[in-house]
Design an enzyme around this catalytic site. Structure first.
Site, PDB file in Angstrom:
ATOM      1  N   GLU A 137       0.879  -1.157   0.000  1.00 18.67           N
ATOM      2  CA  GLU A 137       0.000   0.000   0.000  1.00 18.67           C
ATOM      3  C   GLU A 137       0.925   1.218   0.000  1.00 18.67           C
ATOM      4  OE1 GLU A 137      -2.658   0.308   3.365  1.00 18.67           O
ATOM      5  OE2 GLU A 137      -3.432   2.220   2.611  1.00 18.67           O
TER       6      GLU A 137
ATOM      7  N   ARG B 282       5.178 -12.651   9.816  1.00 21.97           N
ATOM      8  CA  ARG B 282       5.833 -11.408   9.450  1.00 21.97           C
ATOM      9  C   ARG B 282       7.162 -11.299  10.188  1.00 21.97           C
ATOM     10  NH1 ARG B 282       2.428  -7.262   9.298  1.00 21.97           N
ATOM     11  NH2 ARG B 282       3.926  -5.641   9.788  1.00 21.97           N
TER      12      ARG B 282
ATOM     13  N   LYS C 121       4.580   0.767   9.188  1.00 29.39           N
ATOM     14  CA  LYS C 121       4.680   2.039   8.482  1.00 29.39           C
ATOM     15  C   LYS C 121       4.086   3.184   9.293  1.00 29.39           C
ATOM     16  CE  LYS C 121       3.161   0.147   4.663  1.00 29.39           C
ATOM     17  NZ  LYS C 121       2.626  -0.043   3.310  1.00 29.39           N
TER      18      LYS C 121
HETATM   19  P1  ATP Z   1       2.829  -2.119   7.899  1.00 31.00           P
HETATM   20  O1  ATP Z   1       2.264  -2.805   9.069  1.00 31.00           O
HETATM   21  O2  ATP Z   1       4.277  -1.821   8.031  1.00 31.00           O
HETATM   22  O3  ATP Z   1       2.032  -0.934   7.444  1.00 31.00           O
HETATM   23  P2  ATP Z   1       1.525  -3.573   5.904  1.00 31.00           P
HETATM   24  O4  ATP Z   1       1.370  -5.025   5.909  1.00 31.00           O
HETATM   25  O5  ATP Z   1       0.338  -2.761   6.209  1.00 31.00           O
HETATM   26  O6  ATP Z   1       2.767  -3.196   6.769  1.00 31.00           O
HETATM   27  P3  ATP Z   1       1.620  -3.384   3.085  1.00 31.00           P
HETATM   28  O7  ATP Z   1       2.065  -2.276   2.226  1.00 31.00           O
HETATM   29  O8  ATP Z   1       0.186  -3.715   3.085  1.00 31.00           O
HETATM   30  O9  ATP Z   1       2.093  -3.059   4.545  1.00 31.00           O
HETATM   31  O10 ATP Z   1       2.503  -4.664   2.824  1.00 31.00           O
HETATM   32  C1  ATP Z   1       2.836  -5.189   1.561  1.00 31.00           C
HETATM   33  C2  ATP Z   1       3.251  -6.613   1.738  1.00 31.00           C
HETATM   34  O11 ATP Z   1       4.353  -6.706   2.632  1.00 31.00           O
HETATM   35  C3  ATP Z   1       2.153  -7.453   2.339  1.00 31.00           C
HETATM   36  O12 ATP Z   1       2.027  -8.627   1.562  1.00 31.00           O
HETATM   37  C4  ATP Z   1       2.595  -7.748   3.722  1.00 31.00           C
HETATM   38  O13 ATP Z   1       2.146  -8.986   4.126  1.00 31.00           O
HETATM   39  C5  ATP Z   1       4.115  -7.680   3.612  1.00 31.00           C
HETATM   40  N1  ATP Z   1       4.704  -7.263   4.894  1.00 31.00           N
HETATM   41  C6  ATP Z   1       4.489  -6.129   5.568  1.00 31.00           C
HETATM   42  N2  ATP Z   1       5.166  -6.103   6.730  1.00 31.00           N
HETATM   43  C7  ATP Z   1       5.856  -7.268   6.795  1.00 31.00           C
HETATM   44  C8  ATP Z   1       6.746  -7.852   7.744  1.00 31.00           C
HETATM   45  N3  ATP Z   1       7.063  -7.236   8.870  1.00 31.00           N
HETATM   46  N4  ATP Z   1       7.259  -9.065   7.459  1.00 31.00           N
HETATM   47  C9  ATP Z   1       6.943  -9.692   6.308  1.00 31.00           C
HETATM   48  N5  ATP Z   1       6.123  -9.208   5.387  1.00 31.00           N
HETATM   49  C10 ATP Z   1       5.568  -8.004   5.604  1.00 31.00           C
HETATM   50 MG    MG Z   2      -1.388  -2.380   5.297  1.00 28.39          MG
END
Ligand code: ATP
Ligand code: MG
Length: 553
Positions: free
Chosen positions: A35, A260, A270
């Site tokens: 995102e 994760r 983020k």
């Molecule tokens: P954040 O919690 O940092 O905002 P998010 O999952 O909301 O992370 P996205 O942009 O939706 O962020 O993530 C894109 C991809 O990265 C998703 O498939 C998510 O599962 C993966 N991802 C995000 N954070 C992690 C992590 N800490 N370890 C492994 N994969 C991750």
């Molecule tokens: Mg997200």
């Protein structure tokens, strides 16, 4: 399809068995779906490495797709940085760069299809009411009074939602599933919300936006993804992912969840990283203390080190916290092999070699990298006045201190043995200068006839050295798991950055290019930030492990 034996985990096993049963006609197609609401962090690197790694291993395809369905928090700046970072990490999406917002029209049509099937309805309850009606894990939910609306009425209202007839939050479109499901996600989840926002791509074209749960499976399906890999928080959402695709009877990727990445002494979210930037706890998204990809890059990490870290930690189903040392070791191992060694003095103490001729200068041979003979040697200038590290001298040395002390002899690396004859102090009693004598017979640092010294010090020639700013970084948080506190910010490390201004560097570093990496002998690995500024990437060894062992932290 052939794949190498050393790459295996439970996801590979699932794919292997899908291939064996000829599911998806033998194809493998993954994606990374960020995102664009912030910069990528090392957790995302794990997801990129996994998804791209799978596509590469099985000779399949990998997409980069922006999941840009929430206009409120998304920006072009983030899109640009994400593209740069994914590319830098080495993942190749070919010509398959996609935006979920490009599918808004198709998603809208799919929603109409669900309404026509009697599987979705427009609901007028407020957000609070929807929440209240939803029930809890122990109580079933209550049906919305709008659940029984006719298909015609729903089609009409949904179209009017899209046409902007209603205000923010006035109505939503919900899936009609099961208000008493044990899985709360299936209790008539919201598919569309009204939001009059300016989207970074579609501008004001839409005033209804799809929710993550509704949109994500459609995005995967539209792109022909075979294995939709996400983190374990989405495990409970999988039945909903499946339900939408089953109802629509369209291509149905398989959602697979993995743990994760959590890393010690930092935060990987983020939202929190944005708070650190906005609260000016760091100097920006690319502050070298940040666990962001751009922060790590500026710190001096290489894509190879990050990829090797991701391989080392592997892929599991259960969450755990990986120690920061594991990440640091990945770059240490690489730089030990590749980084050129140089001599620099971070906290200089002047040493006058009293018996060395006033105007004499010598060029001594120094080894560039003992791990890589091909890099050869360089000349390091030597003269009467040199600098050594302040802490390499001790007036009253404790037992295991083998460096310089009054009356004691040490080796200057690649140069000579010197002996400390006199200590000069300022009015406050601080040591400001040492007078030493050298032994010309020890040139190159070799002892004649087995004479031994216990310490070898690095040094620079005062008249040849130049000054630079050195930035020493420590963990951003003092606590292993800052997120366990209500406010993770309370464990921010006040000493995470130390700026040294008077460091003295050997002249060969004057021409060092921004981004190049060196081992400063005995001090650690450093990366050129910009002209005259060096970032410490890591210390030579894991200094924290020693501290923990001593029970001080
Ligand atoms: P954040 O919690 O940092 O905002 P998010 O999952 O909301 O992370 P996205 O942009 O939706 O962020 O993530 C894109 C991809 O990265 C998703 O498939 C998510 O599962 C993966 N991802 C995000 N954070 C992690 C992590 N800490 N370890 C492994 N994969 C991750
Ligand atoms: Mg997200």
């Amino acid at each position: 399809m052939e794949k190498s034996k050393n790459n295996t985990n439970f996801i590979y096993e699932i794919i292997d068995s899908d291939l064996a049963s000829n599911k998806n006609a033998g194809s493998v197609h993954t994606r990374f779906p960020p995102e664009p609401n912030g910069y990528l962090h090392i957790g995302h690197a794990k997801a990129i490495c996994l998804n791209f790694g799978i596509a590469k291993e099985y000779k399949g395809l990998f997409n980069l797709r922006f999941d840009d369905t929430n206009p409120a928090k998304e920006e072009q700046e983030y899109v640009n940085s994400i593209i740069e970072d994914v590319k830098w990490l080495g993942a190749d999406w070919g010509d398959r760069l996609f935006f979920a917002s490009d599918y808004f029209q198709q998603m809208y049509e799919y929603a109409i299809r669900l309404i026509e099937k009697g599987k979705a309805y427009v609901c007028d309850l407020s957000a609070e009411e929807i929440k209240k009606y939803r029930g809890t894990l122990t109580e079933p939910g209550k049906a919305s009074p709008y659940r029984k609306r006719s298909i015609e009425e729903n089609l009409d209202l949904f179209k009017r939602m899209r046409d902007g007839e209603f205000s923010d939050g006035e109505r939503v479109l919900r899936a009609k599933i099961d208000m008493s499901s044990g899985n709360l996600n299936l209790r008539d989840p919201i598919m569309y919300r009204i939001a009059y926002a300016n989207h970074h791509r579609t501008k004001s074209q839409w005033c209804i936006y799809p929710t993550y749960d509704w949109a994500h499976g459609l995005e995967d399906s539209i792109e022909g993804i075979t294995h939709s890999i996400c983190t374990v928080e989405f495990e409970n959402h999988r039945p909903l992912y499946d339900w939408f695709l089953d109802q629509l009877d369209i291509h149905h990727p398989q959602q697979i969840e993995f743990a994760r990445l959590n890393l010690s002494h930092t935060v990987l979210s983020k939202r929190k990283l944005l708070e650190l930037v906005e609260g000016e706890h760091v100097e920006g998204w690319d502050d070298p203390r940040m666990p962001t990809i751009c922060g790590l890059r500026r710190r001096g990490y290489t894509p190879q080190a990050i990829n090797s870290f991701c391989k080392t930690i592997g892929v599991a189903k259960f969450n755990s916290i990986i120690d920061m040392v594991v990440l640091e070791n990945s770059i240490r191992q690489e730089l030990n092999k590749t980084a050129k060694r140089v001599m620099t003095v971070l906290r200089p103490l002047k040493v006058v070699i009293t018996n060395y001729p006033e105007d004499k200068e010598e060029e001594l041979d120094a080894i560039n990298n003992p791990e890589d003979e091909a890099t050869g040697t360089r000349k390091v200038p030597f003269s009467k006045v040199i600098y050594i590290e302040k802490n390499d001298f001790c007036e009253e040395p404790p037992k295991k201190f083998f460096r310089l002390a009054p009356g004691r002899e040490v080796r200057l690396r690649y140069a000579y043995f010197i002996k400390c004859d006199k200590v000069i102090k300022d009015v406050n009693g601080n040591v400001v200068e040492l007078h030493c004598s050298y032994d010309p017979a020890t040139r190159g640092g070799d002892a004649p006839c087995g004479r031994k010294v216990k310490g070898t010090l690095h040094w620079v020639s005062a008249k040849h050295a130049f000054e630079a700013e050195i930035r020493l970084y420590d963990h951003l948080f003092t606590k292993r798991n800052p997120s366990e506190d209500d406010d993770y910010r309370i464990s921010l490390n006040p000493n995470s950055l130390e700026v040294l201004t008077g460091a003295k560097l050997e002249p060969s570093l004057k021409t060092a290019q921004a981004g190049s990496r060196y081992q400063f002998e005995r001090l650690g690995y450093f990366c050129v930030d910009r002209e005259g500024v060096f970032n410490r990437i890591v210390t030579l060894r894991d200094s924290w492990a020693k501290i923990v062992k001593k029970g001080k932290k």
